[in-house]
Design an enzyme around this catalytic site. Structure first.
Site, PDB file in Angstrom:
ATOM      1  N   CYS A 165       0.810  -1.221   0.000  1.00  0.00           N
ATOM      2  CA  CYS A 165       0.000   0.000   0.000  1.00  0.00           C
ATOM      3  C   CYS A 165       0.844   1.273   0.000  1.00  0.00           C
ATOM      4  CB  CYS A 165      -0.959  -0.018   1.183  1.00  0.00           C
ATOM      5  SG  CYS A 165      -2.077  -1.441   1.149  1.00  0.00           S
ATOM      6  N   HIS A 306      -1.876   8.124   5.932  1.00  0.00           N
ATOM      7  CA  HIS A 306      -2.287   6.827   5.392  1.00  0.00           C
ATOM      8  C   HIS A 306      -3.684   6.489   5.914  1.00  0.00           C
ATOM      9  CE1 HIS A 306      -1.651   3.079   3.387  1.00  0.00           C
ATOM     10  NE2 HIS A 306      -1.682   2.360   4.498  1.00  0.00           N
ATOM     11  N   GLU A 317       0.322   5.082  13.392  1.00  0.00           N
ATOM     12  CA  GLU A 317       0.633   6.244  12.564  1.00  0.00           C
ATOM     13  C   GLU A 317       0.454   7.543  13.344  1.00  0.00           C
ATOM     14  OE1 GLU A 317      -0.463   8.161   8.200  1.00  0.00           O
ATOM     15  OE2 GLU A 317      -1.840   6.716   9.109  1.00  0.00           O
ATOM     16  N   LYS A 335      -9.263   8.457   2.969  1.00  0.00           N
ATOM     17  CA  LYS A 335      -9.864   7.127   2.833  1.00  0.00           C
ATOM     18  C   LYS A 335     -11.281   7.063   3.398  1.00  0.00           C
ATOM     19  CE  LYS A 335      -5.589   4.401   2.538  1.00  0.00           C
ATOM     20  NZ  LYS A 335      -4.563   5.461   2.663  1.00  0.00           N
ATOM     21  N   HIS A 340      -9.905   2.244   0.776  1.00  0.00           N
ATOM     22  CA  HIS A 340      -8.465   1.974   0.673  1.00  0.00           C
ATOM     23  C   HIS A 340      -8.155   1.264  -0.640  1.00  0.00           C
ATOM     24  CE1 HIS A 340      -4.422   1.136   1.419  1.00  0.00           C
ATOM     25  NE2 HIS A 340      -4.479   0.442   2.541  1.00  0.00           N
ATOM     26  N   PHE A 399       1.814  -3.608   3.881  1.00  0.00           N
ATOM     27  CA  PHE A 399       2.172  -4.934   4.377  1.00  0.00           C
ATOM     28  C   PHE A 399       3.646  -5.195   4.090  1.00  0.00           C
ATOM     29  CE2 PHE A 399      -2.273  -7.142   4.060  1.00  0.00           C
ATOM     30  CZ  PHE A 399      -2.720  -6.353   5.105  1.00  0.00           C
TER      31      PHE A 399
END
Length: 410
Positions: A165, A306, A317, A335, A340, A399
């Site tokens: 991502c 993010h 985060e 988002k 996402h 990931f």
């Protein structure tokens, strides 16, 4: 802010996402904070009723042409639309540039999952003869770069980066480097993803990453909210045209923003979970800010986070952002609107960050009405705010522990 002007200008932007087709439609929907997730029969028939976010009213046969569209997986179709708009938006004539001096760096993570799943179903139910001979070239992640180079005559380096991502943000950083090294005179950067296929979604759901199916679809993605419970999977693509600032100004091009810094790191912690203390993300952010002479952490006036709407990501985060900026820098996650879009997230968010610089407006975080008390940052909610300082940071994580950050300045 320091006086050094970045040498990398953003002169064209193209976007296609659940927020709309085209950069203007995306900007308007994101600025309004309107959620886009919904339930879809394409996955409900497989027993999955979680909300997803798809591009509305997209017909590749009409936008790309039926004779071409059938040979391209959806993630490549989306990339073509975004890139076509970015090139047109930049006002540049690619034919006037030597093809070998034009580069391309695009992010993608999962390739044509819908194509592969359809071929597997055909194999199991109808036999090997019914598997399309186009399966492999449609499925391969690198074909987003291959197809874009064919479509637009790009003969320089054409790379696909896969940092999960964080791929879109990674692509922006690598494309900027091609310009700075003198290898290219213009670089198309971005990312695309369309992995809303039943098997992929089942895997994410069984992992516990997705939002519960019982929540209202349009409000399901709620980054940093106390009621967040998982992300809404989405699709989309964005492309940005990068040129040297001097070249852009020589042709009187509109400059949306400058790419003033890029940083990357890896958590070395876990295959899916972020490092709880956020040290890896902090390292990427510091590198991005310090990449440009004259910039410091205090020059960042807004963070496009993010912000996936998952308990682990948002906690890690926000902790990293607080450690660097305290609670005074306004933070947004788009988002809440787009869901996402996996590998495409950083490209779409990078494009929105550049538009934030250009328009001087910070979009709100849609669906977030009760910021988690454990989230120690200034989350922009409700409506847009003015951008008081010109430097905007866009942050991505993926990931495998991948982290990437890019700074945009006027």
């Amino acid at each position: 802010m320091g006086t050094t002007l970045s040498d990398t200008a953003v002169t064209g932007i193209g976007m296609i996402s659940p927020a709309g087709i085209g950069k203007d439609a995306n900007w308007a929907t994101i600025l309004a904070g309107a959620g886009t997730a919904a339930s879809h029969e394409s996955i409900a028939r497989h027993g999955q009723r979680r909300p997803i976010a798809r591009v509305p009213d997209f017909d590749a046969r009409k936008t790309i042409g039926a004779s071409k569209a059938w040979r391209l997986a959806r993630f490549v179709q989306l990339a073509i639309i975004a890139t076509r708009e970015a090139i047109s938006d930049s006002g540049i004539d690619l034919d006037a540039i030597e093809g070998s001096r034009i580069g391309l760096v695009f992010g993608n993570s999962l390739g044509g999952t819908d194509t592969f799943e359809a071929a597997t179903e055909a194999l199991l139910t109808e036999g090997a003869e019914q598997v399309s001979p186009m399966l492999v070239p449609m499925w391969m992640p690198n074909m987003v770069a291959g197809s874009l180079s064919i479509e637009f005559g790009i003969q320089g380096p054409a790379h696909v980066v896969a940092t999960a991502c964080a791929s879109g943000t990674t692509a922006i950083g690598h494309g900027r480097q091609l310009l700075r090294e003198g290898r290219c005179d213009l670089v198309v950067v971005g990312a695309s993803e369309s992995a809303l296929s039943p098997t992929t979604l089942a895997g994410l759901a069984n992992m516990g990453a997705l939002v519960d199916p019982s929540v209202d679809a349009t409000e399901a993605s709620r980054p940093f909210d106390s009621q967040r419970g998982g992300f809404v999977p989405a699709e989309g693509a964005a492309a940005l045209i990068l040129e040297r600032d001097g070249d852009a100004r020589a042709r009187n091009a509109r400059v949306y923003a400058h790419v003033a810094g890029y940083g990357a790191s890896t958590d070395a912690h876990h295959v899916t979970a972020p490092r709880p203390d956020g040290q890896g993300l902090q390292a990427a952010i510091r590198e991005a800010v310090e990449d440009e002479a004259g910039l410091a952490l205090g020059d960042i006036g807004h963070v496009n986070a993010h912000g996936t709407s998952t308990p682990l990501n948002d906690a890690s985060e926000s902790g990293a952002l607080h450690a660097l900026f305290g609670d005074t820098v306004p933070v947004t996650s788009i988002k809440g609107v787009t869901g996402h879009p996996l590998a495409a997230a950083g490209a779409i968010e990078g494009a929105i960050a550049a538009l934030t610089v250009y328009h001087g407006q910070i979009p709100p975080t849609a669906n977030t009405s009760d910021v988690d008390p454990a989230i120690p940052i200034d989350v922009v909610t409700g409506s847009a705010r003015p951008l008081d300082s010109g430097a905007v940071l866009s942050v991505s994580a993926g990931f495998g522990g991948h982290n990437a950050a890019v700074v945009f300045t006027p």
